[in-house]
Design a protein around this motif. Structure first.
Motif, PDB file in Angstrom:
ATOM      1  N   ARG A 155      84.810  65.828  39.183  1.00  0.00           N
ATOM      2  CA  ARG A 155      85.230  66.196  38.540  1.00  0.00           C
ATOM      3  C   ARG A 155      84.299  65.936  36.918  1.00  0.00           C
ATOM      4  NH1 ARG A 155      89.047  67.675  39.970  1.00  0.00           N
ATOM      5  NH2 ARG A 155      91.386  66.671  40.927  1.00  0.00           N
ATOM      6  N   ILE A 156      84.481  66.337  35.659  1.00  0.00           N
ATOM      7  CA  ILE A 156      83.584  66.075  35.055  1.00  0.00           C
ATOM      8  C   ILE A 156      84.005  64.293  34.609  1.00  0.00           C
ATOM      9  CG2 ILE A 156      82.843  67.074  32.174  1.00  0.00           C
ATOM     10  CD1 ILE A 156      84.406  69.743  33.734  1.00  0.00           C
ATOM     11  N   THR A 157      82.806  64.079  34.675  1.00  0.00           N
ATOM     12  CA  THR A 157      83.001  62.177  33.473  1.00  0.00           C
ATOM     13  C   THR A 157      81.804  61.537  32.255  1.00  0.00           C
ATOM     14  OG1 THR A 157      80.741  61.789  35.644  1.00  0.00           O
ATOM     15  CG2 THR A 157      82.941  61.295  36.152  1.00  0.00           C
ATOM     16  N   SER A 158      81.500  62.351  32.046  1.00  0.00           N
ATOM     17  CA  SER A 158      81.049  62.683  31.234  1.00  0.00           C
ATOM     18  C   SER A 158      80.468  64.142  29.929  1.00  0.00           C
ATOM     19  CB  SER A 158      79.227  61.793  30.647  1.00  0.00           C
ATOM     20  OG  SER A 158      79.115  61.524  29.432  1.00  0.00           O
ATOM     21  N   LEU A 159      80.752  64.262  28.975  1.00  0.00           N
ATOM     22  CA  LEU A 159      80.468  65.547  27.967  1.00  0.00           C
ATOM     23  C   LEU A 159      79.968  65.370  26.888  1.00  0.00           C
ATOM     24  CD1 LEU A 159      80.564  68.697  28.114  1.00  0.00           C
ATOM     25  CD2 LEU A 159      83.553  68.251  26.838  1.00  0.00           C
ATOM     26  N   GLN A 160      78.451  65.688  26.252  1.00  0.00           N
ATOM     27  CA  GLN A 160      78.495  66.005  24.710  1.00  0.00           C
ATOM     28  C   GLN A 160      78.817  67.589  24.919  1.00  0.00           C
ATOM     29  OE1 GLN A 160      74.410  64.293  25.510  1.00  0.00           O
ATOM     30  NE2 GLN A 160      74.976  62.475  25.362  1.00  0.00           N
ATOM     31  N   VAL A 161      78.933  67.793  23.686  1.00  0.00           N
ATOM     32  CA  VAL A 161      78.722  69.483  23.104  1.00  0.00           C
ATOM     33  C   VAL A 161      78.315  69.145  21.613  1.00  0.00           C
ATOM     34  CG1 VAL A 161      80.119  71.160  22.982  1.00  0.00           C
ATOM     35  CG2 VAL A 161      81.146  70.071  24.309  1.00  0.00           C
ATOM     36  N   LYS A 162      77.295  70.424  21.210  1.00  0.00           N
ATOM     37  CA  LYS A 162      76.509  70.211  19.906  1.00  0.00           C
ATOM     38  C   LYS A 162      76.585  71.871  20.054  1.00  0.00           C
ATOM     39  CE  LYS A 162      73.519  66.470  20.396  1.00  0.00           C
ATOM     40  NZ  LYS A 162      71.892  65.725  21.073  1.00  0.00           N
ATOM     41  N   PRO A 163      76.749  72.287  18.514  1.00  0.00           N
ATOM     42  CA  PRO A 163      76.571  73.335  17.417  1.00  0.00           C
ATOM     43  C   PRO A 163      74.953  74.109  18.109  1.00  0.00           C
ATOM     44  CG  PRO A 163      76.927  72.324  15.753  1.00  0.00           C
ATOM     45  CD  PRO A 163      76.945  71.055  17.528  1.00  0.00           C
ATOM     46  N   ASP A 164      74.244  75.315  18.401  1.00  0.00           N
ATOM     47  CA  ASP A 164      73.302  75.934  18.992  1.00  0.00           C
ATOM     48  C   ASP A 164      72.743  75.928  17.274  1.00  0.00           C
ATOM     49  OD1 ASP A 164      71.768  77.048  20.841  1.00  0.00           O
ATOM     50  OD2 ASP A 164      71.944  78.736  19.244  1.00  0.00           O
ATOM     51  N   PHE A 165      71.262  76.381  16.851  1.00  0.00           N
ATOM     52  CA  PHE A 165      70.488  75.761  15.493  1.00  0.00           C
ATOM     53  C   PHE A 165      70.343  77.288  15.364  1.00  0.00           C
ATOM     54  CE2 PHE A 165      69.702  71.076  16.918  1.00  0.00           C
ATOM     55  CZ  PHE A 165      70.337  70.850  15.757  1.00  0.00           C
ATOM     56  N   LYS A 166      70.618  77.615  16.395  1.00  0.00           N
ATOM     57  CA  LYS A 166      70.221  79.564  16.217  1.00  0.00           C
ATOM     58  C   LYS A 166      71.711  80.570  16.005  1.00  0.00           C
ATOM     59  CE  LYS A 166      66.157  79.572  19.370  1.00  0.00           C
ATOM     60  NZ  LYS A 166      65.305  79.772  20.826  1.00  0.00           N
ATOM     61  N   ASP A 167      73.044  79.637  16.715  1.00  0.00           N
ATOM     62  CA  ASP A 167      73.709  80.877  16.090  1.00  0.00           C
ATOM     63  C   ASP A 167      75.308  79.761  16.558  1.00  0.00           C
ATOM     64  OD1 ASP A 167      76.014  82.474  16.464  1.00  0.00           O
ATOM     65  OD2 ASP A 167      75.534  83.818  18.681  1.00  0.00           O
ATOM     66  N   ALA A 168      76.095  79.437  15.533  1.00  0.00           N
ATOM     67  CA  ALA A 168      76.518  78.550  15.283  1.00  0.00           C
ATOM     68  C   ALA A 168      77.645  78.943  16.015  1.00  0.00           C
ATOM     69  CB  ALA A 168      76.710  78.167  13.822  1.00  0.00           C
ATOM     70  N   SER A 169      78.476  79.964  16.654  1.00  0.00           N
ATOM     71  CA  SER A 169      79.383  80.115  17.335  1.00  0.00           C
ATOM     72  C   SER A 169      78.891  79.796  18.622  1.00  0.00           C
ATOM     73  CB  SER A 169      79.389  81.587  17.635  1.00  0.00           C
ATOM     74  OG  SER A 169      78.061  82.951  18.415  1.00  0.00           O
ATOM     75  N   LEU A 170      77.753  79.835  19.330  1.00  0.00           N
ATOM     76  CA  LEU A 170      77.409  78.998  20.456  1.00  0.00           C
ATOM     77  C   LEU A 170      77.076  77.891  20.351  1.00  0.00           C
ATOM     78  CD1 LEU A 170      75.065  81.854  21.560  1.00  0.00           C
ATOM     79  CD2 LEU A 170      77.870  81.730  21.940  1.00  0.00           C
ATOM     80  N   LEU A 171      77.774  77.075  21.587  1.00  0.00           N
ATOM     81  CA  LEU A 171      77.425  75.494  22.067  1.00  0.00           C
ATOM     82  C   LEU A 171      76.336  74.899  22.819  1.00  0.00           C
ATOM     83  CD1 LEU A 171      81.487  75.157  21.914  1.00  0.00           C
ATOM     84  CD2 LEU A 171      79.943  74.669  19.677  1.00  0.00           C
ATOM     85  N   ASN A 172      75.329  74.046  23.430  1.00  0.00           N
ATOM     86  CA  ASN A 172      74.815  73.464  23.836  1.00  0.00           C
ATOM     87  C   ASN A 172      75.540  72.201  24.439  1.00  0.00           C
ATOM     88  OD1 ASN A 172      72.692  75.485  22.924  1.00  0.00           O
ATOM     89  ND2 ASN A 172      71.767  73.861  21.236  1.00  0.00           N
ATOM     90  N   VAL A 173      75.746  72.109  25.428  1.00  0.00           N
ATOM     91  CA  VAL A 173      76.509  70.959  26.241  1.00  0.00           C
ATOM     92  C   VAL A 173      75.639  70.473  27.294  1.00  0.00           C
ATOM     93  CG1 VAL A 173      78.578  71.077  27.526  1.00  0.00           C
ATOM     94  CG2 VAL A 173      78.769  72.711  25.836  1.00  0.00           C
ATOM     95  N   THR A 174      75.645  69.236  27.212  1.00  0.00           N
ATOM     96  CA  THR A 174      75.385  68.290  28.463  1.00  0.00           C
ATOM     97  C   THR A 174      76.405  67.615  29.341  1.00  0.00           C
ATOM     98  OG1 THR A 174      73.072  68.254  27.199  1.00  0.00           O
ATOM     99  CG2 THR A 174      73.689  66.298  29.552  1.00  0.00           C
ATOM    100  N   PHE A 175      76.648  67.431  30.444  1.00  0.00           N
ATOM    101  CA  PHE A 175      77.872  66.600  30.952  1.00  0.00           C
ATOM    102  C   PHE A 175      77.016  66.817  32.534  1.00  0.00           C
ATOM    103  CE2 PHE A 175      77.452  71.402  32.004  1.00  0.00           C
ATOM    104  CZ  PHE A 175      78.395  71.497  33.375  1.00  0.00           C
ATOM    105  N   VAL A 176      77.619  65.215  33.229  1.00  0.00           N
ATOM    106  CA  VAL A 176      77.648  65.113  34.492  1.00  0.00           C
ATOM    107  C   VAL A 176      78.883  65.299  35.185  1.00  0.00           C
ATOM    108  CG1 VAL A 176      77.350  63.142  35.678  1.00  0.00           C
ATOM    109  CG2 VAL A 176      76.847  62.969  33.330  1.00  0.00           C
TER     110      VAL A 176
END
Length: 195
Positions: free
Chosen positions: A164-185
C-alpha cells in the motif's frame, strides 16, 4: 378462623354505628355526606388513573428507548461484521504473500516494467501493532510522466503481495514541466509470528 369471624363481626358492628349516625342526619347533611363520599371516591380514582397513566407512559418510553438501542445494536453488528470481513480479506492477502517476498526487489521489478528509474530506495520499519509487522520503503523517482506514474501506482496497489502507498509527495520537474518528481512510501505487512 375464629379471629377472622370476630373481625368480620366487629366490622359489621362499625357499619351499624355509621348507619345509625347517618340516619340521625338531616336530609341536607345526608347530601353533604354523600357528595363528600362521592368526591373522595372520585379523587382516589383520579389518583389511581394518574399513577397508571404515568406507569404506562414510562413503560412506553422504555420500550421506545429499548427499540432504538436494539436498532443501534443491529447497525453496530452490521458494521462489525463488515469490518471483520475486511480484516479477514486483508489477513488472507497477507498469508498469500510469498515467504521470500522482498519489498525493494518487488518495487524495482514493477518500475522496470514501466521503464522508471528509481533514484533512491531505503527500507525502514513501520508503525508497531499487536497483530501485524509493517515494513516500509521510501522511494524517490524523478522525471516521470503522469500516465506512467498512475500505471506504476496501480500495479503496486493491485499486486498479489499486499503493498500500500501510505505517503505521497509530487512536485513538477524543473527541467521539463510535463514530468514529475515523486517521493512516496510503500508499506507491506506480515502477520506476527510468521517469518
Amino acid at each position: 378462623m375464629n379471629s377472622l369471624i370476630e373481625k368480620w363481626k366487629e366490622l359489621i358492628g362499625q357499619l351499624e354505628v355509621l348507619k345509625t349516625y347517618y340516619n340521625r342526619l338531616t336530609e341536607r347533611e345526608r347530601y353533604i355526606v354523600l357528595a363528600s363520599g362521592a368526591g373522595s371516591v372520585l379523587f382516589v380514582l383520579f389518583i389511581i388513573y394518574i399513577f397508571v397513566a404515568s406507569s404506562i407512559s414510562g413503560m412506553a418510553q422504555k420500550i421506545e428507548s429499548n427499540r432504538k438501542n436494539l436498532f443501534k445494536l443491529q447497525e453496530l453488528q452490521s458494521t462489525f461484521d463488515e469490518t471483520e470481513r475486511q480484516v479477514q480479506k486483508i489477513e488472507n492477502t497477507i498469508r498469500m504473500t510469498s515467504s521470500d517476498f522482498q519489498l525493494a526487489t518487488e518495487l524495482e521489478k514493477i518500475a522496470r516494467k514501466y521503464k522508471i528509474v528509481i533514484e533512491s530506495i531505503s527500507n525502514r520499519p513501520g508503525q508497531p501493532t499487536e497483530i501485524y509487522r509493517e515494513s516500509q520503503a521510501n522511494i524517490t523517482v524523478k522525471g516521470v510522466d503522469i500516465r506512467t506514474l498512475i500505471n506504476f501506482f496501480n500495479d503496486i496497489e493491485n499486486s498479489p503481495n499486499l503493498m500500500r502507498i501510505t505517503s505521497l509527495q509530487v512536485k513538477p520537474d524543473f527541467k521539463d514541466a510535463s514530468l514529475l518528481n515523486v517521493t512516496f512510501v510503500v508499506s507491506t505487512f506480515q502477520l506476527k509470528g510468521t517469518s
